[in-house]
Design a protein around this motif. Structure first.
Motif, PDB file in Angstrom:
ATOM      1  N   HIS A  37       0.977  -1.292   0.026  1.00  0.00           N
ATOM      2  CA  HIS A  37       0.088   0.041  -0.036  1.00  0.00           C
ATOM      3  C   HIS A  37       1.026   1.013   0.073  1.00  0.00           C
ATOM      4  O   HIS A  37       1.859   1.362   0.748  1.00  0.00           O
ATOM      5  N   SER A  38       0.435   2.356  -0.765  1.00  0.00           N
ATOM      6  CA  SER A  38       1.292   3.410  -0.821  1.00  0.00           C
ATOM      7  C   SER A  38       1.412   4.251   0.443  1.00  0.00           C
ATOM      8  O   SER A  38       2.437   4.988   0.477  1.00  0.00           O
ATOM      9  N   GLU A  39       0.621   3.980   1.188  1.00  0.00           N
ATOM     10  CA  GLU A  39       1.081   4.529   2.806  1.00  0.00           C
ATOM     11  C   GLU A  39       2.028   4.104   3.579  1.00  0.00           C
ATOM     12  O   GLU A  39       2.416   4.810   4.497  1.00  0.00           O
ATOM     13  N   ILE A  40       2.434   3.071   3.183  1.00  0.00           N
ATOM     14  CA  ILE A  40       3.627   2.246   3.998  1.00  0.00           C
ATOM     15  C   ILE A  40       4.773   3.006   3.643  1.00  0.00           C
ATOM     16  O   ILE A  40       5.139   3.238   2.692  1.00  0.00           O
ATOM     17  N   THR A  41       5.525   3.342   4.724  1.00  0.00           N
ATOM     18  CA  THR A  41       6.804   4.439   4.537  1.00  0.00           C
ATOM     19  C   THR A  41       8.001   3.440   4.973  1.00  0.00           C
ATOM     20  O   THR A  41       9.115   3.868   4.609  1.00  0.00           O
ATOM     21  N   GLU A  42       7.787   2.320   5.519  1.00  0.00           N
ATOM     22  CA  GLU A  42       9.116   1.539   6.132  1.00  0.00           C
ATOM     23  C   GLU A  42       8.706  -0.057   5.236  1.00  0.00           C
ATOM     24  O   GLU A  42       7.680  -0.471   5.370  1.00  0.00           O
ATOM     25  N   ILE A  43       9.952  -0.545   4.873  1.00  0.00           N
ATOM     26  CA  ILE A  43       9.950  -1.750   4.483  1.00  0.00           C
ATOM     27  C   ILE A  43      10.674  -2.724   5.747  1.00  0.00           C
ATOM     28  O   ILE A  43      11.832  -2.520   6.059  1.00  0.00           O
ATOM     29  N   GLU A  44      10.123  -3.516   6.078  1.00  0.00           N
ATOM     30  CA  GLU A  44      10.530  -4.729   6.895  1.00  0.00           C
ATOM     31  C   GLU A  44      10.814  -5.940   6.464  1.00  0.00           C
ATOM     32  O   GLU A  44       9.725  -6.503   5.784  1.00  0.00           O
ATOM     33  N   LEU A  45      12.167  -6.424   6.372  1.00  0.00           N
ATOM     34  CA  LEU A  45      12.307  -7.727   5.865  1.00  0.00           C
ATOM     35  C   LEU A  45      12.723  -8.627   7.116  1.00  0.00           C
ATOM     36  O   LEU A  45      13.309  -8.214   7.909  1.00  0.00           O
ATOM     37  N   LYS A  46      11.946  -9.759   7.214  1.00  0.00           N
ATOM     38  CA  LYS A  46      12.133 -10.792   8.112  1.00  0.00           C
ATOM     39  C   LYS A  46      12.942 -11.816   7.507  1.00  0.00           C
ATOM     40  O   LYS A  46      12.223 -12.752   6.744  1.00  0.00           O
ATOM     41  N   PHE A  47      13.966 -12.371   8.067  1.00  0.00           N
ATOM     42  CA  PHE A  47      14.641 -13.470   7.421  1.00  0.00           C
ATOM     43  C   PHE A  47      14.612 -14.715   8.216  1.00  0.00           C
ATOM     44  O   PHE A  47      14.736 -14.747   9.543  1.00  0.00           O
ATOM     45  N   THR A  48      14.660 -16.087   7.673  1.00  0.00           N
ATOM     46  CA  THR A  48      14.861 -17.201   8.209  1.00  0.00           C
ATOM     47  C   THR A  48      15.946 -17.723   7.310  1.00  0.00           C
ATOM     48  O   THR A  48      16.604 -16.842   6.603  1.00  0.00           O
ATOM     49  N   ASP A  49      16.387 -19.011   7.522  1.00  0.00           N
ATOM     50  CA  ASP A  49      17.499 -19.371   6.841  1.00  0.00           C
ATOM     51  C   ASP A  49      17.383 -19.517   5.341  1.00  0.00           C
ATOM     52  O   ASP A  49      18.271 -19.367   4.384  1.00  0.00           O
ATOM     53  N   LYS A  50      15.949 -19.892   5.131  1.00  0.00           N
ATOM     54  CA  LYS A  50      15.635 -19.949   3.566  1.00  0.00           C
ATOM     55  C   LYS A  50      14.938 -19.180   2.809  1.00  0.00           C
ATOM     56  O   LYS A  50      14.462 -19.202   1.742  1.00  0.00           O
ATOM     57  N   SER A  51      14.326 -18.181   3.701  1.00  0.00           N
ATOM     58  CA  SER A  51      13.231 -17.296   3.211  1.00  0.00           C
ATOM     59  C   SER A  51      13.198 -15.844   3.781  1.00  0.00           C
ATOM     60  O   SER A  51      13.968 -15.622   4.746  1.00  0.00           O
ATOM     61  N   VAL A  52      12.510 -14.999   3.012  1.00  0.00           N
ATOM     62  CA  VAL A  52      12.375 -13.800   3.703  1.00  0.00           C
ATOM     63  C   VAL A  52      10.916 -13.084   3.525  1.00  0.00           C
ATOM     64  O   VAL A  52      10.419 -13.558   2.473  1.00  0.00           O
ATOM     65  N   ARG A  53      10.432 -12.437   4.475  1.00  0.00           N
ATOM     66  CA  ARG A  53       9.183 -11.867   4.323  1.00  0.00           C
ATOM     67  C   ARG A  53       8.915 -10.498   4.404  1.00  0.00           C
ATOM     68  O   ARG A  53       9.713  -9.872   4.918  1.00  0.00           O
ATOM     69  N   VAL A  54       8.266  -9.818   3.316  1.00  0.00           N
ATOM     70  CA  VAL A  54       8.500  -8.325   3.167  1.00  0.00           C
ATOM     71  C   VAL A  54       7.107  -7.885   3.733  1.00  0.00           C
ATOM     72  O   VAL A  54       6.051  -8.220   3.182  1.00  0.00           O
ATOM     73  N   ASN A  55       7.367  -7.249   4.814  1.00  0.00           N
ATOM     74  CA  ASN A  55       6.073  -6.606   5.550  1.00  0.00           C
ATOM     75  C   ASN A  55       5.038  -7.666   5.852  1.00  0.00           C
ATOM     76  O   ASN A  55       3.995  -7.411   5.839  1.00  0.00           O
ATOM     77  N   ASP A  56       5.518  -8.707   6.119  1.00  0.00           N
ATOM     78  CA  ASP A  56       4.603 -10.029   6.650  1.00  0.00           C
ATOM     79  C   ASP A  56       3.649 -10.284   5.472  1.00  0.00           C
ATOM     80  O   ASP A  56       2.509 -10.895   5.496  1.00  0.00           O
ATOM     81  N   ARG A  57       3.959  -9.749   4.215  1.00  0.00           N
ATOM     82  CA  ARG A  57       2.920  -9.696   3.184  1.00  0.00           C
ATOM     83  C   ARG A  57       3.262 -11.225   2.075  1.00  0.00           C
ATOM     84  O   ARG A  57       2.344 -11.955   1.754  1.00  0.00           O
ATOM     85  N   ALA A  58       4.321 -11.540   1.907  1.00  0.00           N
ATOM     86  CA  ALA A  58       4.631 -12.539   1.112  1.00  0.00           C
ATOM     87  C   ALA A  58       5.970 -13.357   1.771  1.00  0.00           C
ATOM     88  O   ALA A  58       6.952 -12.502   2.209  1.00  0.00           O
ATOM     89  N   GLU A  59       6.174 -14.521   1.520  1.00  0.00           N
ATOM     90  CA  GLU A  59       7.453 -15.131   1.700  1.00  0.00           C
ATOM     91  C   GLU A  59       8.274 -15.495   0.388  1.00  0.00           C
ATOM     92  O   GLU A  59       7.445 -16.194  -0.437  1.00  0.00           O
ATOM     93  N   ILE A  60       9.508 -15.129   0.315  1.00  0.00           N
ATOM     94  CA  ILE A  60      10.218 -15.385  -0.825  1.00  0.00           C
ATOM     95  C   ILE A  60      11.301 -16.042  -0.546  1.00  0.00           C
ATOM     96  O   ILE A  60      12.029 -15.689   0.505  1.00  0.00           O
ATOM     97  N   PHE A  61      11.602 -17.264  -1.231  1.00  0.00           N
ATOM     98  CA  PHE A  61      12.653 -18.101  -1.036  1.00  0.00           C
ATOM     99  C   PHE A  61      14.148 -17.272  -1.417  1.00  0.00           C
ATOM    100  O   PHE A  61      14.070 -16.640  -2.427  1.00  0.00           O
ATOM    101  N   ILE A  62      15.044 -17.635  -0.487  1.00  0.00           N
ATOM    102  CA  ILE A  62      16.277 -16.712  -0.960  1.00  0.00           C
ATOM    103  C   ILE A  62      17.713 -17.865  -0.954  1.00  0.00           C
ATOM    104  O   ILE A  62      17.441 -18.988  -0.584  1.00  0.00           O
ATOM    105  N   LEU A  63      18.651 -17.517  -1.004  1.00  0.00           N
ATOM    106  CA  LEU A  63      20.007 -17.808  -1.437  1.00  0.00           C
ATOM    107  C   LEU A  63      21.039 -17.643  -0.435  1.00  0.00           C
ATOM    108  O   LEU A  63      20.922 -16.517  -0.043  1.00  0.00           O
ATOM    109  N   PRO A  64      21.863 -18.585   0.108  1.00  0.00           N
ATOM    110  CA  PRO A  64      22.839 -18.153   1.288  1.00  0.00           C
ATOM    111  C   PRO A  64      23.747 -16.910   0.576  1.00  0.00           C
ATOM    112  O   PRO A  64      24.114 -17.070  -0.592  1.00  0.00           O
ATOM    113  N   ALA A  65      24.447 -16.209   1.274  1.00  0.00           N
ATOM    114  CA  ALA A  65      25.451 -15.380   0.792  1.00  0.00           C
ATOM    115  C   ALA A  65      26.581 -15.959   0.017  1.00  0.00           C
ATOM    116  O   ALA A  65      27.122 -15.414  -0.582  1.00  0.00           O
ATOM    117  N   ASP A  66      27.021 -17.025   0.781  1.00  0.00           N
ATOM    118  CA  ASP A  66      28.114 -17.657   0.315  1.00  0.00           C
ATOM    119  C   ASP A  66      28.007 -18.242  -1.257  1.00  0.00           C
ATOM    120  O   ASP A  66      29.202 -18.583  -2.028  1.00  0.00           O
TER     121      ASP A  66
END
Length: 177
Positions: A97-126
């Motif tokens: 929503h356009s009124e949201i002014t901050e982005i919060e990323l919550k990480f687990t070992d294998k995924s990230v959630r963007v403002n608790d909206r969606a879970e996206i699978f990620i890769l390790p930094a290595d």
């Protein structure tokens, strides 16, 4: 009493790490990073952006192995290093929503959630390709722009000899020819 019953293993929850960005700065950073990744990458990691968060800020790196871009923006939260799929991340941030002014990323070992909206699978930094360190002199961007304006009229536009369409830049000596 407990004969025949299977004991369940207790579920172990991995600690969730969280970082928070200013939305406008985060969106503009993702937009620039998209110019430096492979759209149809033969290596899936090249469609990701590497982020590394510390107390000094969050470093973003995007590369297609020919060109590399990096920047640091302000961040609040935990120290993390992960690779996020840039195109999916950008779409999720734009969908907020356009009124949201901050982005919060919550990480687990294998995924990230963007403002608790969606879970996206990620890769390790290595997994991110090791990039060679940049050695050499620092150049003032304004000085570089002034020098480029002087030599660009001499560079041919439609010459079939591609070397004559180019500009040579020697950062160590500060020459542009």
């Amino acid at each position: 009493k407990d004969k025949g019953k299977v004991k369940e293993k207790p579920k172990t929850r991995t600690k969730e790490l969280k970082i928070t960005f200013d939305r406008a700065k985060f969106e503009s950073t993702l937009k620039v990073a998209q110019d430096f990744i492979e759209r149809r990458a033969t290596m899936p990691i090249l469609s990701h952006v590497y982020i590394s968060s510390t107390d000094a800020g969050c470093r973003f790196i995007a590369t297609d192995l020919e060109k590399t871009w990096t920047t640091i923006i302000d961040v609040k939260g935990d120290n993390i290093s992960r690779c996020l799929p840039l195109e999916i991340l950008s779409r999720e941030v734009k969908a907020l929503h356009s009124e949201i002014t901050e982005i919060e990323l919550k990480f687990t070992d294998k995924s990230v959630r963007v403002n608790d909206r969606a879970e996206i699978f990620i890769l390790p930094a290595d997994d991110y390709p090791a990039l060679p360190p940049v050695d050499g002199a620092n150049t003032d961007i304004i000085d570089l722009a002034v020098k480029l304006k002087r030599v660009l009229p001499a560079a041919g536009e439609n010459d079939t000899r591609y070397l004559l369409n180019s500009v040579m830049i020697d950062l160590e000596k500060g020459h542009i020819v």
